[in-house]
Each structure stands twice: as structure tokens, then as C-alpha cells.
Motif scaffolding. Structure first.
Motif, PDB file in Angstrom:
ATOM      1  N   THR B 280       0.839  -1.203   0.000  1.00 25.09           N
ATOM      2  CA  THR B 280       0.000   0.000   0.000  1.00 25.09           C
ATOM      3  C   THR B 280       0.873   1.252   0.000  1.00 25.09           C
ATOM      4  O   THR B 280       0.645   2.183  -0.769  1.00 25.09           O
ATOM      5  CB  THR B 280      -0.923   0.002   1.237  1.00 25.09           C
ATOM      6  OG1 THR B 280      -1.694  -1.194   1.216  1.00 25.09           O
ATOM      7  CG2 THR B 280      -1.847   1.208   1.226  1.00 25.09           C
ATOM      8  N   ARG B 283       2.446   1.797  -3.426  1.00 23.80           N
ATOM      9  CA  ARG B 283       1.485   2.275  -4.435  1.00 23.80           C
ATOM     10  C   ARG B 283       1.091   3.715  -4.184  1.00 23.80           C
ATOM     11  O   ARG B 283       0.889   4.491  -5.119  1.00 23.80           O
ATOM     12  CB  ARG B 283       0.231   1.394  -4.432  1.00 23.80           C
ATOM     13  CG  ARG B 283       0.185   0.468  -5.620  1.00 23.80           C
ATOM     14  CD  ARG B 283      -1.191  -0.099  -5.856  1.00 23.80           C
ATOM     15  NE  ARG B 283      -1.813   0.599  -6.979  1.00 23.80           N
ATOM     16  CZ  ARG B 283      -2.860   0.134  -7.643  1.00 23.80           C
ATOM     17  NH1 ARG B 283      -3.429  -1.002  -7.300  1.00 23.80           N
ATOM     18  NH2 ARG B 283      -3.356   0.805  -8.660  1.00 23.80           N
ATOM     19  N   GLN B 284       0.949   4.056  -2.906  1.00 28.60           N
ATOM     20  CA  GLN B 284       0.554   5.433  -2.610  1.00 28.60           C
ATOM     21  C   GLN B 284       1.689   6.406  -2.879  1.00 28.60           C
ATOM     22  O   GLN B 284       1.484   7.486  -3.424  1.00 28.60           O
ATOM     23  CB  GLN B 284       0.125   5.543  -1.142  1.00 28.60           C
ATOM     24  CG  GLN B 284      -1.207   4.884  -0.877  1.00 28.60           C
ATOM     25  CD  GLN B 284      -1.563   4.916   0.595  1.00 28.60           C
ATOM     26  OE1 GLN B 284      -0.764   5.285   1.432  1.00 28.60           O
ATOM     27  NE2 GLN B 284      -2.777   4.519   0.902  1.00 28.60           N
ATOM     28  N   PHE B 286       4.326   6.034  -4.856  1.00 28.00           N
ATOM     29  CA  PHE B 286       4.864   6.086  -6.223  1.00 28.00           C
ATOM     30  C   PHE B 286       3.815   5.712  -7.269  1.00 28.00           C
ATOM     31  O   PHE B 286       4.130   5.085  -8.284  1.00 28.00           O
ATOM     32  CB  PHE B 286       6.080   5.153  -6.334  1.00 28.00           C
ATOM     33  CG  PHE B 286       7.199   5.501  -5.396  1.00 28.00           C
ATOM     34  CD1 PHE B 286       7.946   6.645  -5.588  1.00 28.00           C
ATOM     35  CD2 PHE B 286       7.477   4.699  -4.307  1.00 28.00           C
ATOM     36  CE1 PHE B 286       8.972   6.982  -4.707  1.00 28.00           C
ATOM     37  CE2 PHE B 286       8.505   5.025  -3.423  1.00 28.00           C
ATOM     38  CZ  PHE B 286       9.255   6.171  -3.623  1.00 28.00           C
ATOM     39  N   GLY B 287       2.567   6.103  -7.020  1.00 30.26           N
ATOM     40  CA  GLY B 287       1.478   5.757  -7.935  1.00 30.26           C
ATOM     41  C   GLY B 287       1.750   6.152  -9.376  1.00 30.26           C
ATOM     42  O   GLY B 287       1.378   5.443 -10.305  1.00 30.26           O
TER      43      GLY B 287
END
Lengths: 502, 362
Positions: B280, B283-284, B286-287
Motif C-alpha cells: 500500500t 502504491r501510494q 509512487f502511484g
């Protein structure tokens, strides 16, 4: 003789006497007092001057006897002097007042959404079918720049600042309790909760009965500080500082005393019946360093558990302003464009101040990237988001999410008569008259909001899949997915897109 | 017609990689024979190779491979190199005339070390110093293009079919512990050697088969950090992303893979808490570096190879293992051509990074 009496009305009320049964339903339904019985008779008459074409009487008439049409009376006008110019002059010559309007501008400024075209995958890469493959629209709104830190055993330490999680990149725009009715607010709160997104209190405070939807509520702090207190700040998932609004950059809010009644005045914490006038600037923010202090005051007050949004109107130097805000500690910037809506604004401000959201968004996104701080803030665009394609285009230009106000109102039954400022909304949306407010069924309004956002989310997924993109973050700022048509070199340069065919 | 970098050109491809985990050597000629099997996956508009461990005699020096459009570009560039590096050796890269590899630029190789006083003065980490020099040459010196800049490794590429390119560069004369190879199928004819793959920066080299739909989102994000995507190719932006995440931000290759081919949120939700939190966070944070659309990539680095597919596995990629040897290819046939007897053949799942490294001390 009154000047306005010598000016033709905008609409004609056409009553088909063969169909009319003189039931008087139209008299009851019209919030603007157009229809009445001729005294002592069962005959109906209409004061066409009051008619705003809200369609309520037409929809309610049991026999379909009514039709509202543009006035056929010829009005002397020219290319330079429209009938509207003349009507406004007559109105002001008579009243000496400032012209007020509701909703977004009616002037014909370029709509760049309609001059941008979306790409699709062909041959060299596959499009993705959202019915068969996962398609992700979840959006994290807030600062995403993070230090990479590890604990003793080498595990990553996740220490991102607080943010908002949206299941779809669509927020409900700020609309205050007072400008719109209680059932509207209830519908927005419940719809946001069901959809996994957020609605925004606007500057009217939060009704105690809606605190339970706090996890999906953005609470606003505007220049009047109406309804702001400790529990209010703690109730929301995030706090928004409203600096400006697209429909009226540079001026504050105005709620007429007539709308400031009962629970509204209690929620705003001001005396009943007084005009709720919020100052043009925040009187504790005369410069960017002052904004930083307010941002951190609110963060202190909420123990750094909630992201802080700053909402500004799209004005000429919006990129530089946004850059300053991104460095002020704010987590999210909301930019509201020229064509954004309002409950009430001076007409000349609404129609002439600010710049279109598409250009503002593109300029801000590009500027933040040039400065290497785009991921220090989330970016929300609003002001004429009319359909799901507008959302896809906004995200491709660089927005993380969009906010919808007018579209949400339309979903709840608004017919865009642009008369919100009168407080006489026949549909029970933009009014506080109890007999009108009663008309809006919050269950039905909520269902319509949920349907609209669900439908748009499906369409967003279709469009993403067509481009071969299966996650919304891969669309964000992906301007190669856009091409312009019929745009000048300057417009293309600012939007950062190529012309179609290139 | 616009050349590579002025326009974005989609392309399909063939890729092959090989590594000997015990540190034994693999002949470049094997790679040429393997990629030749997938002739039809290329269209003669680009082929290339990267070899690791090929310059043991200069293993502590940066090996720059440079294309020059002409002698004036070479003079300008060499003046720049002399000001920034101690050049220990320079020579033309040996080539053999080949009937199907034509219009060759001048191709030179330099073994160098950054000038110590220059490096100290600019207060940069040595690798960052080298990256900036490469970026400067590639973006500001017309006619000069650094296409390889790592230590004890080198990229070789040209316009042509990969097997012809391999013969042109006489790759059967090189031996290394790991290799990647690439045959390109671009959709128009830029005819520029710099546009061929692998794309290499420092010791990272990437070969890629696919067309990422997230390209401009990735490009605009990575350009915030000083990278300039001058070629407008997926391979270039992927190389920069890996350099940024691994070298500059200190992520592991596996974590970088979790960024580029992040699991779906629904998959993340099913993980045990620690892994869920890590995925999580990545992803947050380095979205914007998530790659969507089809890709299979091979990333070469000092001591190893990583293979990675997009999360839907929209491109074929298989792995064959035989003892200490690992072969990775778009098609199994290419592996069988050079190593018919395999212990195990398997296909990594979408988004699953397969990382192979040479044993410590080998």
C-alpha cells in the motif's frame, strides 16, 4: 411607470384552456408566485414577469396544459446590445442595486473539454475490457511524496501523511447548508458514504444530524468562519480552507437573511434573519505566509490526523499561487474554474472574472512538475464537469480528482433556472421555505446521486480500458492520451497537448 | 520524417536474457543464436545486446559506448569527456562489415574514471556525476549519443535484425556472466541507431517488449527528478524509473517491481498485514510510476537480471533453468535453440518479479 413593467418578460406561460381543469396545482407548485386564481373566480392567470422557467408547473400539471416558451414579443436588440443587456440596465436603473445571479456563467467562453479528444489502443497494444479485467479507480488524495525509511530489520516504514481515499475520483463540490436545503445535504452525505467518496459542507457549518456521516465529509473553513468550532473540525475527514470560488473570485459569500432561518442560523452560529456575509478575504490571511499559519493551526487543532485542502478560484496567476499553496503545508489544492456554479454571486463577477478550469489545471499541473513538487499535493479540479469524459480529460491533464456541484444538483432535480439567489427554488433544492424544502425526498435524491456517480465511474472505466489503462493513476497527467481540435498554438502549449493528427 | 525522440514510436519486440548464477561465462554468440530464432518478432529496424562481466580487465572503470554522427561531434564530445574524466583507454568498438547493417555512425568506447578534483568540487555522488555527464551529452551535444555507461558491462545496438547486429559487433568474441538481447519491431522507420535497445544508464540496462499506456504519466513524473526522456521510448523511461527508485531512493529491485507492476488493490487487501502495508505504501508513494499496458522487461544490473511482466501478463515471457544457468525469453524456442536440456521451464505470473543473481564471491 416602472421600467421593468415596460420591459417584456423572458418567458410566456402558455395555458391550453382545452386541457386546463383549473385545479390550481400550478398555483401551489410555483415557488416564484407566477400562477394565481383571478380573484373571486376559478380562472387561472399568470404573472409572466416572475417566471424563471423552472419547469415545476409544467411537470406538475395533471393534464399537461402548460408550456413555458421564450417570449415571442420582438425585442429591439443588436449585435452589440442584447435583450439581456437591456433588461439588466432597466433593472438597475430602477433598483440602483448590484445584479445577482445563481449557478455558473451563461456567457459563451470556450469550453476546452469539447476541444480535447481521447485516445484509444489499436493493434500495438491491447485495449482492456472492464467487464472482464480489473479496472481501478481508487484515488488517494493528499501528499504522496515520502521519505524512504526502514526499521532495524530493513522493513519499509510507511509514514505518509493523512490523505483521503476515494473509490472513484469524483467528489461532491462544496455547497453550504443554507444555500441548499437540508434534504439536499442529507442526500449528498449519504450518497458520498455509499459511494466511498466525500461531500463538502461549504461554509454553512454541519447540521448536528449529519455528524454521523463525518467520515465522508469535508468540513469547510471560509472567511466568515460560520459554524466552525472544535467538534465541527473533528467531525470531518478533512478540513478545507476556502479562499475563493470560480463563480466569484475575489469576493466572499452571501446568504440572504431570508434563507438564514431556524437550524441554518443555529448551524452557522449567527443570529436568525441576518445576512450571512463572509468577508472577501480571510482577515487573517493577507499573504501566503499567513495561509501557512492557518493550515498549521487547523492541523494542530485536528492533531495532524486530517488532510487540509485549500480551495482557490482559477485566476490569472493561478500556477504561481498553487505553487505557494503546495509549499504552505496544504495536502490538497482545489481549483475552481471560471464556469463554476454558485448559490449567489454578483453577475458581473460571475461572468467576467477568472479563467477556464482546463487552462488553469494544465498550468498548475505543469508548474508543480517544473518545480518538482507535484506529488506534494493532491489536485482537484472543478467548474463545469459535465460528464465522465470531462473527468477523464481533467485527470489526463493532471488532476487527481474532480468535484461536481451543478451536475449533482441536476441529479437531485435542478432545472437550471439560474435563480438560486432568490431562495424560491420550486424543486426544494436552493430554498429554505419549508413548504418547498419538503418537496425534495432525500432517499430519492441520494439514489439519483449514487446512480449518476456509479454510471460515470463505469464510463470512466470504459474509456480507460479503451486506452489500455487499468488504473487511474496511470491516466493522471498522461497528456499524450489527449489531442486538441481547433485550438491555437498558444492554447495547445498551455494545455500541453498536441493537435489531432500530430 | 521525425527521428526517435521527436515522436513517440510504438513497437513490438523479442527479448532474451541469460545468466550463469555460478559466475561462469556465457558467450555472446549464444545470445545471437537464441534471438535469431525469433527473427519474425523483429522487423529489421533495431537490435541490440547488453553483456555483463565482459570487461574484467577494466572492471573498475566506467565503459562509455558512444555513437557519433561525425568527427566534429566526436571532437566536441571528447573535449567534454577530457574535462570530466580520466580516460584510461579509448578505441573504436571492433565491428565487421555486414551487408544488412548499414549507415553505421562512428562507434567509440572509452574506459574512464571521473576526475577526482572535479568530482569533489561538484559535491555529487560518483554515480550521480556520471549520470549527469551522460544526460548532458545526450541532451545538449548534437550528433553524440552515449548508449552505454556502466562498469564491466556494455550495450551494443544498431538498426538491423538482432542476429545481424550481433555479427556486426563480433559478439562471439565477448564472454560475460549475464546477457540481454533485443529484436525490435517499431511501427515506422526512424533509422536511428540510438533508438535501438537495450537502453542503458550506468550498469542498468533494460530490454522491453510492449507498449506501456501509462507512458506520459510516467515520463512527466520522472522528469521532475532531472531525467530527460529524449528518446520517448518505454525502455528509456523504465530505465530512469529503476535508476530513480533503486539508486536514488534506495528501494530493492523487488520493491521497484511492486511499484512498476503494483498488485491490484483487491490483491493487496488479501495479503498478510505486513506485506499489505508495504504494498500500500509503495502504491501510494509512487502511484505515478505504475506501468500499465503490455510489457515484459529484462533489467540487467551488476550481478544479476530481473524479469518482469505487466500485471495482466499481456506479453509472453518464459524462464528456463538448467543448473546454474537461467534463460529468459519471449518464446521458449529461443531458449531451446541454445540449451535444449532444461531442468525446469516456467512462466512468471503477471507482476511477479523473477530476480536472478550471481552467487556472492563468484
Amino acid at each position: 411607470m416602472s421600467l421593468m413593467n415596460t420591459f417584456p418578460s423572458r418567458f410566456e406561460v402558455v395555458r391550453d384552456m382545452d386541457k386546463c381543469i383549473a385545479c390550481g396545482r400550478c398555483v401551489v407548485e410555483c415557488g416564484h408566485g407566477v400562477h394565481r386564481f383571478v380573484k373571486g373566480t376559478k380562472k387561472l392567470a399568470a404573472d409572466e414577469r416572475r417566471c424563471v422557467n423552472c419547469y415545476r408547473c409544467v411537470a406538475a400539471c395533471p393534464t399537461g396544459a402548460l408550456k413555458i416558451i421564450p417570449n415571442r414579443q420582438a425585442v429591439n436588440e443588436s449585435s452589440n446590445w442584447s435583450a439581456a443587456n437591456r433588461r439588466e440596465i432597466a433593472l438597475q436603473a430602477e433598483s440602483g442595486g448590484v445584479l445577482l445571479s445563481g449557478m455558473g456563467t451563461v456567457k459563451n467562453y470556450p469550453l476546452y473539454w469539447d476541444k480535447l479528444l481521447i485516445n484509444a489502443a489499436q493493434v500495438t497494444n491491447p485495449s482492456i475490457d472492464p467487464l472482464r479485467e480489473p479496472m481501478e479507480t481508487r484515488t488517494y488524495l493528499g501528499r504522496s511524496a515520502a521519505e524512504i525509511r526502514r526499521d532495524g530489520s530493513g522493513r519499509l516504514i510507511s509514514d505518509l501523511p493523512p490523505h483521503l481515499t476515494l473509490e472513484t475520483p469524483i467528489l461532491f463540490a462544496a455547497m453550504s447548508y443554507g444555500a441548499i436545503s437540508y434534504p439536499c445535504h442529507e442526500a449528498l452525505a449519504r450518497a458520498a458514504t455509499e459511494l466511498g467518496t466525500f461531500y463538502n459542507t461549504g461554509e454553512g457549518g454541519l447540521h448536528p444530524d449529519l455528524y454521523r456521516y463525518g467520515a465522508h465529509t469535508i468540513v469547510q473553513v471560509a472567511s466568515g468562519r460560520f459554524g466552525v468550532h472544535r467538534r465541527y473540525l473533528e467531525a470531518g475527514a478533512a478540513v478545507e480552507i476556502k479562499i475563493g470560488q470560480g463563480a466569484k473570485p475575489g469576493i466572499g459569500g452571501h446568504l440572504a437573511g431570508a434563507k438564514n432561518v431556524g437550524d441554518i442560523s443555529r448551524t452557522r452560529m449567527i443570529p436568525e434573519g441576518t445576512d450571512a456575509i463572509s468577508p472577501a478575504p480571510h482577515h487573517d490571511i493577507y499573504s501566503i505566509e499567513d495561509l501557512r499559519q492557518l493550515v498549521y493551526s487547523l492541523k494542530e487543532a485536528t492533531r495532524y490526523e486530517k488532510p487540509v485542502l485549500v480551495k482557490i478560484a482559477a485566476v490569472h496567476n493561478v500556477a504561481a499561487i498553487a505553487s505557494g499553496i503546495a509549499r504552505s503545508g496544504a495536502d490538497i489544492i482545489v481549483i475552481d474554474g471560471l464556469r463554476g456554479g454558485t448559490g449567489a454571486a454578483p453577475t458581473q463577477t460571475r461572468d467576467n472574472v477568472g479563467i477556464p478550469i482546463e487552462l488553469a489545471l494544465a498550468a498548475v499541473d505543469a508548474r508543480l512538475r517544473e518545480e518538482g513538487i507535484r506529488n506534494h499535493v493532491g489536485l482537484v479540479a472543478s467548474g463545469t464537469i459535465r460528464n465522465s469524459a470531462d473527468i477523464v480529460k481533467a485527470i489526463a491533464l493532471g488532476a487527481d480528482a474532480v468535484a461536481i456541484g451543478t451536475a449533482a444538483l441536476i441529479a437531485m432535480g435542478c432545472h437550471m433556472c439560474h435563480s438560486c439567489h432568490t431562495g424560491n427554488c420550486s424543486w426544494g433544492i436552493c430554498t429554505q421555505r419549508p413548504e418547498l424544502v419538503r418537496r425534495l425526498d432525500p432517499d430519492e435524491a441520494k439514489a439519483h446521486l449514487v446512480n449518476l456517480v456509479t454510471a460515470w465511474t463505469r464510463e470512466i472505466k470504459e474509456l480507460m480500458g479503451g486506452m489500455g489503462i487499468n488504473s487511474i493513476e496511470a491516466l493522471r497527467g498522461n497528456r499524450l492520451m489527449l489531442r486538441g481540435v481547433g485550438l491555437t498554438d498558444a492554447e495547445l502549449r498551455i494545455l500541453g497537448v498536441r493537435h489531432a493528427g500530430e | 520524417m521525425q527521428k526517435e525522440g521527436q515522436v513517440r514510436i510504438p513497437s513490438g519486440c523479442a527479448i532474451v536474457g541469460a545468466i550463469d548464477r555460478s559466475g561462469g561465462t556465457i558467450c555472446g554468440g549464444d545470445m545471437v543464436r537464441a534471438i535469431a530464432v525469433m527473427h519474425d518478432r523483429s522487423n529489421g529496424l533495431g537490435g541490440g545486446f547488453a553483456g555483463y562481466g565482459i570487461y574484467p580487465q577494466y572492471k573498475d572503470l566506467y565503459a562509455f559506448h558512444i555513437f557519433y554522427a561525425g568527427s566534429s561531434a566526436k571532437e566536441t564530445c571528447e573535449r567534454f569527456l577530457e574535462k570530466h574524466f580520466d580516460i584510461v583507454n579509448l578505441s573504436k568498438i571492433p565491428t565487421s562489415p555486414h551487408p544488412r547493417v548499414t549507415d553505421a555512425p562512428l562507434i567509440w568506447r572509452y574506459f574512464m574514471a571521473p576526475l577526482p578534483n572535479k568530482l569533489a568540487r561538484c559535491q555529487l555522488d560518483e554515480r550521480e556525476y556520471v549520470v549527469r555527464c551522460v544526460t548532458r551529452i545526450n541532451t545538449q551535444m548534437k550528433g553524440a549519443h552515449v548508449f552505454s555507461s556502466g562498469k564491466n558491462m556494455g550495450a551494443f545496438k544498431a538498426v538491423g535484425y538482432p542476429e545481424d547486429v550481433g555479427e556486426f559487433y563480433r559478439l562471439d568474441e565477448y564472454e560475460g556472466y549475464a546477457w540481454t538481447a533485443h529484436g525490435r519491431y517499431p511501427t515506422n522507420t526512424p533509422g536511428w541507431w540510438g533508438g535501438a535497445h537495450p537502453f542503458a544508464l550506468l550498469d542498468y540496462s533494460v530490454v522491453h517488449n510492449g507498449e506501456i499506456s501509462s507512458y506520459d504519466a510516467n515520463r512527466r513524473f520522472i522528469e521532475m527528478y532531472g531525467y530527460k526522456c529524449t528518446l520517448q521510448t518505454d525502455t528509456e523511461v523504465i530505465t530512469y524509473i529503476i535508476d530513480y527508485l533503486v539508486r536514488r531512493r534506495g528501494l530493492t529491485l523487488e520493491e521497484a517491481a511492486n511499484v512498476m507492476a503494483a498488485p491490484f488493490w483487491t490483491t493487496i487487501a488479501q495479503q498478510e498485514p505486513e506485506r499489505r502495508e508495504r504494498l500500500t505504501f509503495l502504491r501510494q508513494a509512487f502511484g505515478s510510476l505504475l506501468l500499465t499496458g503490455p510489457f515484459s522487461i529484462l533489467v540487467g544490473f551488476t550481478g544479476g537480471l530481473m524479469a518482469l511482466n505487466d500485471r495482466l501478463k499481456l506479453r509472453s515471457m518464459v524462464i528456463g533453468e538448467a543448473g546454474s544457468r537461467v534463460y529468459i525469453s519471449s518464446e521458449e524456442s529461443a531458449i531451446r535453440a541454445v540449451w535444449p536440456d532444461l531442468d525446469r521451464v516456467w512462466a512468471p505470473r503477471g507482476g511477479e518479479a523473477a530476480i536472478f543473481t550471481v552467487k556472492e564471491g563468484a
